[in-house]
Write a protein that holds these residues in place. Structure first.
Motif, PDB file in Angstrom:
ATOM      1  N   VAL A 102       0.872  -1.263  -0.001  1.00 17.96           N
ATOM      2  CA  VAL A 102      -0.142  -0.240   0.004  1.00 17.96           C
ATOM      3  C   VAL A 102       0.939   1.330   0.032  1.00 17.96           C
ATOM      4  O   VAL A 102       1.186   1.768   1.137  1.00 17.96           O
ATOM      5  N   ASP A 204      -1.541  -1.403  -4.432  1.00 19.97           N
ATOM      6  CA  ASP A 204      -2.921  -0.577  -3.907  1.00 19.97           C
ATOM      7  C   ASP A 204      -2.654   0.594  -4.602  1.00 19.97           C
ATOM      8  O   ASP A 204      -1.601   1.378  -4.630  1.00 19.97           O
ATOM      9  N   GLU A 266      -2.863  -2.231  -9.221  1.00 24.78           N
ATOM     10  CA  GLU A 266      -4.338  -1.961  -9.089  1.00 24.78           C
ATOM     11  C   GLU A 266      -4.334  -0.301  -9.804  1.00 24.78           C
ATOM     12  O   GLU A 266      -4.136   0.597  -9.151  1.00 24.78           O
ATOM     13  N   ARG A 415     -18.921  -1.597   1.088  1.00 27.24           N
ATOM     14  CA  ARG A 415     -18.180  -3.018   0.659  1.00 27.24           C
ATOM     15  C   ARG A 415     -18.433  -4.084   1.458  1.00 27.24           C
ATOM     16  O   ARG A 415     -17.648  -5.019   1.142  1.00 27.24           O
TER      17      ARG A 415
HETATM   18  C1  GLC Z   1      -7.786   0.129  -3.069  1.00 28.52           C
HETATM   19  C2  GLC Z   1      -8.269  -0.986  -2.107  1.00 28.52           C
HETATM   20  C3  GLC Z   1      -9.399  -0.676  -1.414  1.00 28.52           C
HETATM   21  C4  GLC Z   1      -8.907   0.224  -0.296  1.00 28.52           C
HETATM   22  C5  GLC Z   1      -8.231   1.479  -0.945  1.00 28.52           C
HETATM   23  C6  GLC Z   1      -7.476   2.505  -0.248  1.00 28.52           C
HETATM   24  O1  GLC Z   1      -8.773   0.659  -3.895  1.00 28.52           O
HETATM   25  O2  GLC Z   1      -8.537  -1.954  -2.924  1.00 28.52           O
HETATM   26  O3  GLC Z   1      -9.724  -1.563  -0.681  1.00 28.52           O
HETATM   27  O4  GLC Z   1     -10.100   0.842   0.605  1.00 28.52           O
HETATM   28  O5  GLC Z   1      -7.620   0.915  -2.029  1.00 28.52           O
HETATM   29  O6  GLC Z   1      -6.147   1.801   0.284  1.00 28.52           O
END
Ligand code: GLC
Length: 546
Positions: A102, A204, A266, A415
């Protein structure tokens, strides 16, 4: 597929939403011990790798997407030693492991953010994040009009008067990727986990790291319509070109390690061309293809998505990936179970309305699985999709935990409905999710009828979703034409899609309202529902040997 091609060009990757997969210690929350105990199940399902949602130390304001320490496992989930054991055991089963990373933001409890708060305005500690003075004569207006993806402004003001940026919850301050410390720290974190054996990372919000240096207000944009095609608009914080420099460096870090390590981004991009920019030879290996997930239940729409994706990704030498569900969107059984399933767009939170026809949704989901697993490239399976789990749409408001619920002022439920702990066995909660002697209930309540979807109930039932997935994954491994490669479309009437994969394989899917006669074949390998008189019923798919 060439036998020497790297594994990630064809991999079927199973997404483990760790909180909701399997609870080993009975506290009502899934954990690493739970994943380890279910490796035999994953092996028998036939997946190649696991993507595990964030397991790092975290206050869990966004269920782990708020990381306080990237080199520790949250005690809710286990320890670094257990993570290492999981990686090793999974490898023994021939299953690879890809954690989430992340990089766009940390937790507000991360040592850097705490130091930034303590050090005050103008300090070097604040430069690792995005702090600014406000607008207006007393600075009481946010620095710009950016909005949080979870609702409300993307800025929060501190008692000392400065504002900080958070594109998600206030507990997720955005990092400043222009700062060398930030770049160096993440390279070090990647090496920390690569040297512990992980096979790659899911990145992420990969498209969010770079912000326009002047932080200008948002542009006004119209959503694409049939008359106005999708196009890329310069955006001050999404999908900026400079983000690729970061990933070029990450690629070099991955290449320092033996074996084929791989990244999956992502990245929500406006167009397939923009998505392809993430996966150039010197960039990331793969990216989620959300266009497939956002397509309507419509042959023309799906064919356009498939053709555009293969063309754009193929042009840069990258494999496509296909996704139907994940932890951020309504489960596809429930999306497809609406009579009208329309295409949706990147900036939309799609919440289908209208009555649910679960039987219809399940029929379509079965057909969609055969389509997805026959397409060239890799595929993602979101835990519980192989059990045919629907979205839980009637969670009591008191149970809702997604920050979206609070941030939207209780107007968007968020979600949680796709994150309910999955169903393993038995006829009552916790349906095998937690051990029998568990000290706590599952963190989200499971529907009373969850037992009919359990892995135990479906095992050995040829008509079940689980056995459909198992068989499809076995055939996919055995059949040399599946996975990476190319496809050739067959001529079909409106509403029917059919393609060949060389050598000797065809997939047909009927999205029309009329039965369709199967094209010439020698054997029917697998169908998503019963076939009568060689006719494929509406919302059915078939795999054929030609
Ligand atoms: C991405 C993740 C999601 C999260 C967001 C912030 O979109 O898939 O679940 O809330 O990032 O990190």
């Amino acid at each position: 597929m060439s036998p020497t091609a790297p594994w990630w060009r064809s991999a079927v990757i199973y997404q483990v939403y760790i909180r909701s997969f399997a609870d080993g210690n009975g506290d009502g929350i899934g954990d690493i011990a739970g994943i380890r105990s279910r490796l035999p199940y994953l092996k028998s399902l036939g997946v190649d790798a696991l993507w595990i949602n964030p397991w790092y130390k975290s206050p869990q304001a966004d269920h782990g997407y708020d990381v306080a320490d990237y080199r520790q496992i949250d005690p809710l989930f286990g320890t670094v030693t257990e993570a290492e054991q999981l990686i090793e055991e999974a490898h023994r089963y021939g299953i690879r492991v890809i954690p989430d990373i992340v990089p766009n933001h940390t937790s507000d409890q991360h040592a850097w953010f705490q130091a930034a708060l303590a050090a005050g305005p103008g300090s070097p500690e604040r430069e690792r994040y995005i702090f600014r003075s406000g607008r207006g004569s007393d600075g009481s207006e946010p620095p710009n009009d950016w909005v949080s993806a979870f609702g409300g402004p993307a800025w929060t003001r501190l008692p000392d008067g400065e504002w900080y940026l958070h594109l998600f919850a206030p507990q997720q301050p955005d990092l400043n990727w222009e700062h060398p410390d930030v770049r160096a720290e993440f390279e070090s974190v990647l090496r920390f986990w690569f040297s512990r054996g992980v096979d790659g990372f899911r990145i992420d919000v990969a498209h969010g790291l770079i912000k326009h240096p002047e932080l200008p207000d948002l542009p006004t944009r119209g959503e694409p319509t049939d008359q106005r095609p999708r196009q890329h608009l310069d955006h001050p914080h999404w999908d900026r070109d400079e983000v690729h420099d970061i990933f070029r460096t990450w690629r070099r870090v991955a290449d320092e390690f033996p074996g084929d390590r791989c990244f999956v981004a992502e990245a929500w991009a406006d167009t397939p061309e923009r998505l392809a920019a993430y996966v150039r030879k010197d960039g990331l290996h793969t990216a989620f293809n959300f266009d497939f997930l956002m397509s309507g239940w419509d042959a023309k729409d799906l064919r356009t998505v498939i053709d555009d994706s293969l063309a754009m990704l193929g042009a840069v030498g990258a494999p496509a990936t296909w996704v139907l569900s994940n932890h951020d969107v309504m489960r596809h059984v429930s999306r497809y179970g609406r009579t009208t399933v329309r295409r949706w767009t990147v900036n939309e939170r799609y919440e289908p309305q209208g009555p649910l026809d679960l039987e219809l949704g399940t029929r379509r989901a079965r057909a969609a699985a055969l389509l997805m697993l026959a397409l060239p490239g890799g595929a993602y399976i979101y835990q519980g999709e192989e059990l045919g789990l629907p979205e839980v749409e009637d969670l009591p408001e008191s149970a809702l935990q997604d920050p979206v619920w609070e941030r939207s002022g209780h107007t968007t439920r968020g979600r949680d409905g796709c994150r309910v702990p999955i169903s393993w066995s038995g006829e009552s909660a916790p349906f095998g999710f937690s051990p029998d002697n568990a000290s706590a209930e599952p963190w989200l309540p499971q529907p009373a009828d969850w037992g009919r979807h359990s892995a135990e109930r479906q095992t050995g039932d040829e008509a079940s979703m689980l056995e459909l997935y198992r068989t499809a994954l076995r055939l996919r491994r055995e059949h040399p034409s599946l996975g990476d490669g190319a496809l050739t479309w067959l001529d079909t009437p409106t509403g029917v899609l059919a393609f060949l994969r060389d050598p000797g394989f065809a997939c047909v899917i009927n999205l029309s309202t009329e039965p369709y006669r199967l094209p010439d074949h020698t054997t029917v390998l697998l169908t998503s529902g019963p076939i009568e008189d060689g006719l494929l019923a509406p919302d059915q798919a078939a795999w054929l040997v030609t």
